[in-house]
Design a protein around this motif. Structure first.
Motif, PDB file in Angstrom:
ATOM      1  N   ALA A 186       0.961  -1.306   0.198  1.00 47.92           N
ATOM      2  CA  ALA A 186       0.007  -0.020  -0.051  1.00 47.92           C
ATOM      3  C   ALA A 186       0.676   1.162  -0.137  1.00 47.92           C
ATOM      4  N   THR A 187       2.019   1.217   0.508  1.00 45.36           N
ATOM      5  CA  THR A 187       3.152   2.373   0.594  1.00 45.36           C
ATOM      6  C   THR A 187       3.821   2.547  -0.500  1.00 45.36           C
ATOM      7  N   ASP A 188       4.447   1.121  -1.063  1.00 44.95           N
ATOM      8  CA  ASP A 188       4.981   1.173  -2.220  1.00 44.95           C
ATOM      9  C   ASP A 188       4.483   1.518  -3.541  1.00 44.95           C
ATOM     10  N   PHE A 189       3.186   1.208  -3.609  1.00 44.04           N
ATOM     11  CA  PHE A 189       2.442   1.239  -4.945  1.00 44.04           C
ATOM     12  C   PHE A 189       1.222   2.308  -4.782  1.00 44.04           C
ATOM     13  N   ALA A 190       1.488   3.177  -3.802  1.00 41.38           N
ATOM     14  CA  ALA A 190       0.571   4.198  -3.559  1.00 41.38           C
ATOM     15  C   ALA A 190       0.129   4.980  -4.809  1.00 41.38           C
ATOM     16  N   PRO A 191       0.954   5.322  -5.738  1.00 42.36           N
ATOM     17  CA  PRO A 191       0.537   6.265  -6.657  1.00 42.36           C
ATOM     18  C   PRO A 191      -0.207   5.365  -7.673  1.00 42.36           C
ATOM     19  N   LEU A 192      -0.381   4.278  -7.732  1.00 46.00           N
ATOM     20  CA  LEU A 192      -0.872   3.315  -8.579  1.00 46.00           C
ATOM     21  C   LEU A 192      -2.250   3.010  -8.314  1.00 46.00           C
ATOM     22  N   LEU A 193      -2.423   3.051  -6.913  1.00 46.10           N
ATOM     23  CA  LEU A 193      -3.473   2.692  -6.331  1.00 46.10           C
ATOM     24  C   LEU A 193      -4.812   3.734  -6.405  1.00 46.10           C
ATOM     25  N   GLY A 194      -6.081   3.274  -6.322  1.00 46.08           N
ATOM     26  CA  GLY A 194      -7.296   4.298  -6.355  1.00 46.08           C
ATOM     27  C   GLY A 194      -8.498   3.753  -7.086  1.00 46.08           C
ATOM     28  N   THR A 195      -9.456   4.373  -6.974  1.00 40.22           N
ATOM     29  CA  THR A 195     -10.782   3.935  -7.824  1.00 40.22           C
ATOM     30  C   THR A 195     -10.853   4.766  -9.157  1.00 40.22           C
ATOM     31  N   PHE A 196     -11.178   4.176 -10.037  1.00 42.97           N
ATOM     32  CA  PHE A 196     -11.194   4.478 -11.483  1.00 42.97           C
ATOM     33  C   PHE A 196     -12.468   4.115 -12.275  1.00 42.97           C
ATOM     34  N   GLN A 197     -12.837   4.936 -13.337  1.00 41.70           N
ATOM     35  CA  GLN A 197     -14.375   4.796 -13.779  1.00 41.70           C
ATOM     36  C   GLN A 197     -14.073   4.003 -15.006  1.00 41.70           C
ATOM     37  N   ASN A 198     -15.089   3.158 -15.340  1.00 42.08           N
ATOM     38  CA  ASN A 198     -15.131   2.193 -16.476  1.00 42.08           C
ATOM     39  C   ASN A 198     -16.182   2.613 -17.356  1.00 42.08           C
ATOM     40  N   GLN A 228     -20.715  -1.860 -29.702  1.00 46.74           N
ATOM     41  CA  GLN A 228     -20.319  -2.031 -28.232  1.00 46.74           C
ATOM     42  C   GLN A 228     -18.897  -1.867 -27.994  1.00 46.74           C
ATOM     43  N   LEU A 229     -18.986  -1.317 -26.619  1.00 41.78           N
ATOM     44  CA  LEU A 229     -17.691  -0.825 -25.990  1.00 41.78           C
ATOM     45  C   LEU A 229     -17.741  -1.456 -24.546  1.00 41.78           C
ATOM     46  N   SER A 230     -16.556  -2.016 -24.227  1.00 39.00           N
ATOM     47  CA  SER A 230     -16.342  -2.465 -22.816  1.00 39.00           C
ATOM     48  C   SER A 230     -15.227  -2.193 -22.386  1.00 39.00           C
ATOM     49  N   THR A 231     -15.013  -1.562 -20.900  1.00 44.53           N
ATOM     50  CA  THR A 231     -13.745  -1.151 -20.623  1.00 44.53           C
ATOM     51  C   THR A 231     -13.387  -1.980 -19.298  1.00 44.53           C
ATOM     52  N   ALA A 232     -12.097  -1.840 -18.947  1.00 45.28           N
ATOM     53  CA  ALA A 232     -11.548  -2.382 -17.673  1.00 45.28           C
ATOM     54  C   ALA A 232     -11.923  -3.876 -17.325  1.00 45.28           C
ATOM     55  N   GLU A 279     -12.008  -6.089 -30.588  1.00 45.58           N
ATOM     56  CA  GLU A 279     -10.664  -5.340 -30.932  1.00 45.58           C
ATOM     57  C   GLU A 279     -10.156  -4.947 -29.548  1.00 45.58           C
ATOM     58  N   LEU A 280      -9.501  -5.637 -28.940  1.00 46.59           N
ATOM     59  CA  LEU A 280      -8.847  -5.546 -27.340  1.00 46.59           C
ATOM     60  C   LEU A 280      -7.602  -4.860 -27.123  1.00 46.59           C
ATOM     61  N   GLY A 281      -7.488  -3.866 -26.652  1.00 46.65           N
ATOM     62  CA  GLY A 281      -6.385  -3.243 -26.281  1.00 46.65           C
ATOM     63  C   GLY A 281      -5.995  -2.938 -24.806  1.00 46.65           C
ATOM     64  N   PRO A 282      -4.799  -2.606 -24.104  1.00 43.01           N
ATOM     65  CA  PRO A 282      -4.685  -2.757 -22.793  1.00 43.01           C
ATOM     66  C   PRO A 282      -5.441  -1.512 -22.413  1.00 43.01           C
ATOM     67  N   TYR A 283      -6.080  -1.657 -20.932  1.00 40.11           N
ATOM     68  CA  TYR A 283      -6.673  -0.728 -20.450  1.00 40.11           C
ATOM     69  C   TYR A 283      -6.095   0.809 -20.660  1.00 40.11           C
ATOM     70  N   ASP A 284      -6.981   1.610 -20.648  1.00 45.92           N
ATOM     71  CA  ASP A 284      -6.703   3.069 -20.739  1.00 45.92           C
ATOM     72  C   ASP A 284      -5.695   3.296 -21.869  1.00 45.92           C
ATOM     73  N   THR A 285      -5.585   2.722 -23.051  1.00 51.12           N
ATOM     74  CA  THR A 285      -4.741   2.870 -24.243  1.00 51.12           C
ATOM     75  C   THR A 285      -5.582   2.615 -25.459  1.00 51.12           C
ATOM     76  N   PRO A 286      -4.977   3.536 -26.532  1.00 50.88           N
ATOM     77  CA  PRO A 286      -6.034   3.192 -27.856  1.00 50.88           C
ATOM     78  C   PRO A 286      -6.387   1.693 -28.109  1.00 50.88           C
ATOM     79  N   ILE A 287      -7.437   1.365 -28.553  1.00 51.77           N
ATOM     80  CA  ILE A 287      -8.096   0.175 -29.104  1.00 51.77           C
ATOM     81  C   ILE A 287      -7.382   0.046 -30.382  1.00 51.77           C
ATOM     82  N   PRO A 288      -6.733  -1.181 -30.703  1.00 48.68           N
ATOM     83  CA  PRO A 288      -6.626  -1.466 -31.894  1.00 48.68           C
ATOM     84  C   PRO A 288      -7.754  -1.723 -32.876  1.00 48.68           C
ATOM     85  N   THR A 289      -7.886  -1.588 -34.268  1.00 47.12           N
ATOM     86  CA  THR A 289      -9.245  -1.943 -35.074  1.00 47.12           C
ATOM     87  C   THR A 289      -8.634  -2.897 -36.014  1.00 47.12           C
ATOM     88  N   LYS A 290      -7.506  -3.417 -36.256  1.00 54.52           N
ATOM     89  CA  LYS A 290      -7.180  -4.187 -37.445  1.00 54.52           C
ATOM     90  C   LYS A 290      -5.987  -5.154 -36.937  1.00 54.52           C
TER      91      LYS A 290
END
Length: 360
Positions: A186-198, A228-232, A279-290
């Protein structure tokens, strides 16, 4: 099940397949979150199911899911068969579901609807409340809006009719990347933690034209599309590794001809061109289409390594694109002889498919 029952019974996702679960011998395919699916026929895996819509396949060949969802207002009737299928329903070791879409009539008719739900209207379960207390997040954001409508009527009275249905479901929920308070992570990774919208959405459109060429010949044309769009997907808890954002475009063009050469004979011919891709891409990055984008260094920079620590899996390491199309022609002749019915016919499908993924 007929349209009146489909319309009157409450369905959260407004998909007729949810009602198929009322049929003995069916279960929910919970692992396929971005498809509306049902496991039918002795509890076999979802790959074993079969689906048709207006006499042509509505099945994604690679996964066995329904290729397209259908606006609830566009479903005239459906039938789920769990055993002893008719011989003309193939491509399935398990159950089979057939759907017939609505047609217009001589009277103009239509409807409109909207359903809305916000965070104050969403009750948390005891498990959610315990997680919110442990993660110090409070009640998470949830906003869902479902709206649409339909219209049908005559283009030429008694000869040509139209029907169309549209609906959109859009929602914003949230997910939490969490480590127990006081832990080293919780201390070491504090900048990465939190609640995010999807955010997510599913938008459906179906248009159908029916015409009488003669008293014994009828034709129809149907166009249907889904955006259809699905995130996270897969994000939360102690991991972002392998989770992704995805888009799932789908469409189909279908034409049919029905001919009654004699009072005891009916010939039905169908043609379909259909398309689906994931068409699947890593979370919060541009989604590939081809698929070819995954071999392009300009896109590959979005895919990083996944780092696996004892308390946290973190990274953006999964992208995939799969494209499937279907060209289908079928024809069948039914002959009624007293109490006996004879049906003969053939079905030809050409299904080119390409799949590509980029992992780590």
């Amino acid at each position: 099940m007929l349209f009146r029952s489909i319309q009157d019974l409450p369905i959260q996702n407004r998909q007729y397949l949810a009602l198929a679960l009322l049929t003995p011998g069916t279960t929910q395919a919970g692992s396929r979150s971005f498809y509306s699916n049902v496991q039918a026929g002795g509890g076999l895996y979802y790959y074993a199911n079969g689906f048709s819509w207006d006499g042509v396949s509505n099945q994604q060949t690679e996964e066995g899911d329904p290729r397209q969802n259908i606006p609830e207002d566009a479903v005239a009737e459906y039938k789920t068969i769990t055993q002893s299928m008719p011989a003309d329903l193939g491509w399935a070791m398990g159950g089979y579901t057939t759907v017939v879409s609505k047609s217009g009539t001589n009277k103009i008719h239509g409807d409109a609807f909207e359903f809305f739900r916000d965070t104050p209207l969403t009750a948390d379960t005891p498990f959610q409340q315990a997680a919110e207390l442990a993660e110090h997040t409070g009640s998470p954001l949830y906003r869902r809006n479902q709206w649409g409508g339909s219209a049908g009527g005559p283009l030429f009275k008694d000869r040509v009719h139209y029907y169309g249905a549209f609906e959109r479901t859009q929602a914003t929920a949230s997910w939490t990347l969490f480590e127990p308070a006081g832990s080293a992570a919780a201390t070491d990774f504090a900048p990465l933690l939190g609640t995010f919208q999807n955010p997510s959405h599913d938008q459906l459109l179906t248009v159908r034209i029916d015409g009488d060429l003669t008293p014994k010949q009828q034709v129809f044309f149907r166009y249907s599309q889904e955006w259809q769009l699905s995130t996270a997907n897969g994000c939360g808890g102690q991991t972002t590794a392998y989770c992704y954002d995805g888009e799932f475009p789908r469409k189909a063009y279908v034409a049919g001809h029905t001919w009654e050469p004699k009072p005891n004979m009916v010939n039905e011919a169908r043609f379909q061109y259909a398309y689906i891709s994931y068409e699947l891409g890593p979370y919060d990055t541009p989604i590939p289409t081809k698929p070819e984008q995954l071999a392009n260094p300009a896109y590959s920079q979005n895919v990083s390594l996944a780092y696996e620590f004892p308390d946290l899996f973190f990274g953006h390491n999964y992208a995939a694109v799969g494209v499937e199309s279907r060209w289908q022609v079928n024809d069948s002749l039914t002959i009624q002889k007293g109490a006996h019915s004879i049906k003969i016919g053939g079905d030809v499908s050409y299904i080119p498919y390409i799949d590509s993924d980029d992992l780590n």
